[in-house]
Design a protein around this motif. Structure first.
Motif, PDB file in Angstrom:
ATOM      1  N   ALA A   1       4.739   8.766  -7.548  1.00 55.08           N
ATOM      2  CA  ALA A   1       3.463   8.965  -6.859  1.00 55.08           C
ATOM      3  C   ALA A   1       2.289   8.877  -7.824  1.00 55.08           C
ATOM      4  CB  ALA A   1       3.457  10.316  -6.152  1.00 55.08           C
ATOM      5  N   GLY A   2       2.480   9.413  -9.032  1.00 55.70           N
ATOM      6  CA  GLY A   2       1.387   9.410 -10.004  1.00 55.70           C
ATOM      7  C   GLY A   2       0.921   8.019 -10.363  1.00 55.70           C
ATOM      8  N   ILE A   3       1.846   7.060 -10.399  1.00 55.74           N
ATOM      9  CA  ILE A   3       1.482   5.673 -10.723  1.00 55.74           C
ATOM     10  C   ILE A   3       0.533   5.121  -9.668  1.00 55.74           C
ATOM     11  CG2 ILE A   3       2.373   3.326 -11.004  1.00 55.74           C
ATOM     12  CD1 ILE A   3       5.014   4.610 -11.977  1.00 55.74           C
ATOM     13  N   TYR A   4       0.870   5.344  -8.406  1.00 53.94           N
ATOM     14  CA  TYR A   4       0.059   4.792  -7.315  1.00 53.94           C
ATOM     15  C   TYR A   4      -1.269   5.541  -7.169  1.00 53.94           C
ATOM     16  CZ  TYR A   4       4.044   1.933  -6.176  1.00 53.94           C
ATOM     17  OH  TYR A   4       5.054   1.011  -6.252  1.00 53.94           O
ATOM     18  N   ILE A   5      -1.249   6.818  -7.466  1.00 56.43           N
ATOM     19  CA  ILE A   5      -2.507   7.579  -7.439  1.00 56.43           C
ATOM     20  C   ILE A   5      -3.461   7.052  -8.509  1.00 56.43           C
ATOM     21  CG2 ILE A   5      -3.533   9.852  -7.876  1.00 56.43           C
ATOM     22  CD1 ILE A   5      -0.952  11.031  -6.594  1.00 56.43           C
ATOM     23  N   ALA A   6      -2.929   6.786  -9.699  1.00 55.33           N
ATOM     24  CA  ALA A   6      -3.756   6.231 -10.774  1.00 55.33           C
ATOM     25  C   ALA A   6      -4.269   4.845 -10.400  1.00 55.33           C
ATOM     26  CB  ALA A   6      -2.967   6.165 -12.079  1.00 55.33           C
ATOM     27  N   LEU A   7      -3.402   4.024  -9.774  1.00 59.23           N
ATOM     28  CA  LEU A   7      -3.835   2.698  -9.330  1.00 59.23           C
ATOM     29  C   LEU A   7      -4.948   2.810  -8.294  1.00 59.23           C
ATOM     30  CD1 LEU A   7      -0.421   0.804  -8.989  1.00 59.23           C
ATOM     31  CD2 LEU A   7      -2.238   0.350 -10.645  1.00 59.23           C
ATOM     32  N   GLY A   8      -4.812   3.772  -7.374  1.00 59.40           N
ATOM     33  CA  GLY A   8      -5.843   3.981  -6.352  1.00 59.40           C
ATOM     34  C   GLY A   8      -7.164   4.410  -6.948  1.00 59.40           C
ATOM     35  N   PHE A   9      -7.080   5.241  -7.988  1.00 54.26           N
ATOM     36  CA  PHE A   9      -8.294   5.695  -8.679  1.00 54.26           C
ATOM     37  C   PHE A   9      -9.066   4.505  -9.237  1.00 54.26           C
ATOM     38  CE2 PHE A   9     -10.792   7.316 -12.169  1.00 54.26           C
ATOM     39  CZ  PHE A   9     -11.193   8.589 -11.767  1.00 54.26           C
ATOM     40  N   PHE A  10      -8.353   3.594  -9.910  1.00 48.47           N
ATOM     41  CA  PHE A  10      -9.026   2.456 -10.537  1.00 48.47           C
ATOM     42  C   PHE A  10      -9.334   1.340  -9.531  1.00 48.47           C
ATOM     43  CE2 PHE A  10      -7.249   4.649 -14.206  1.00 48.47           C
ATOM     44  CZ  PHE A  10      -8.388   4.731 -14.994  1.00 48.47           C
ATOM     45  N   LEU A  11      -8.599   1.319  -8.418  1.00 48.74           N
ATOM     46  CA  LEU A  11      -8.981   0.413  -7.330  1.00 48.74           C
ATOM     47  C   LEU A  11     -10.347   0.792  -6.791  1.00 48.74           C
ATOM     48  CD1 LEU A  11      -8.418  -1.812  -5.241  1.00 48.74           C
ATOM     49  CD2 LEU A  11      -7.172  -0.108  -3.882  1.00 48.74           C
ATOM     50  N   GLN A  12     -10.595   2.094  -6.681  1.00 50.12           N
ATOM     51  CA  GLN A  12     -11.894   2.562  -6.227  1.00 50.12           C
ATOM     52  C   GLN A  12     -12.989   2.218  -7.240  1.00 50.12           C
ATOM     53  OE1 GLN A  12     -12.789   3.743  -3.261  1.00 50.12           O
ATOM     54  NE2 GLN A  12     -14.880   3.713  -4.051  1.00 50.12           N
TER      55      GLN A  12
END
Length: 243
Positions: free
Chosen positions: A62-73
């Motif tokens: 989950a942490g990987i995708y949360i980090a990806l979402g952060f930088f997607l934003q």
């Protein structure tokens, strides 16, 4: 899918957009404290309801995708110029032309992402109503900022209404699509959880940016802004009674 949730989000978006169209000069402090309150509320909902859900299902992945979402934003912010967290000081806004299309595109992608978690089936029964309240609250300053920027771009009332109505339906449509596809295709239901993790990252970026910015001079935390943040967090804590 609870239609009452979607109607509330639609109406909250309309309400936010109507404010700058009906009030000639919106008090800057009102926007600052509204952003601080709704940002803190969304942050609390994300931490208390969404994070436990995705970590329970996905584990450390989950942490990987949360980090990806952060930088997607972070990337989407290059299009929207930070309108989702209250920025209106756009490059070139003092000139006669503002590039409206990338602004609306970036904010609409963000709004679509906001809607996807609303179509997901959570084990925590309090997650969905809490998330709905958080998204609805966030929609008010989001739409207020959007219409303010469109007014600076010299859009006339009929076009402002078209933009506002379009923006108001993006999140409910995303929720309906996610809910419909998730209920009919198991593979979609599985991968929706990864999308929820991405959206969590985006929420964390937006809410924490609001804490430190929200239009205040030198990005300071004034006592009133701290009170607004505290009230938002308190309301988020109160959503735990839905459990």
């Amino acid at each position: 899918m609870n239609w009452n949730y979607l109607i509330l989000i639609f109406l909250a978006t309309l309400a936010g957009g109507i404010i700058p169209m009906t009030i000639r000069r919106v008090n800057a402090n009102f926007t600052i404290y509204l952003l601080a309150f709704t940002g803190a509320f969304l942050f609390g909902i994300t931490i208390m309801h969404l994070l436990p859900e995705v970590y329970h299902e996905l584990g450390h992945t989950a942490g990987i995708y949360i980090a990806l979402g952060f930088f997607l934003q972070v990337f989407l912010q290059q299009l929207s110029h930070g309108m989702e967290h209250g920025h209106t000081h756009l490059p070139g806004e003092h000139h006669h032309h503002i590039a409206v299309t990338p602004l609306l595109l970036g904010l609409s992608i963000h709004a679509f992402m906001e809607g996807i978690p609303l179509g997901f089936q959570y084990e925590d029964q309090s997650a969905l109503p809490s998330l709905m309240l958080g998204v609805a609250a966030h929609k008010i300053p989001e739409a207020l900022t959007l219409i303010t920027v469109m007014m600076h771009a010299h859009k006339q009332k009929p076009e402002l209404w078209r933009i506002l109505l379009f923006f108001a339906v993006v999140t409910p449509v995303a929720a309906l699509l996610a809910g419909w596809m998730g209920s009919r295709f198991n593979i979609v239901s599985h991968y929706l959880l990864y999308v929820v993790a991405l959206v969590i990252g985006a929420f964390l970026h937006i809410s924490t940016t609001i804490f430190y910015e929200s239009g205040t001079k030198h990005h300071e935390l004034s006592s009133r802004k701290v009170l607004a943040i505290g009230a938002g967090l308190l309301l988020a804590f109160l959503t735990l009674i839905f459990e």
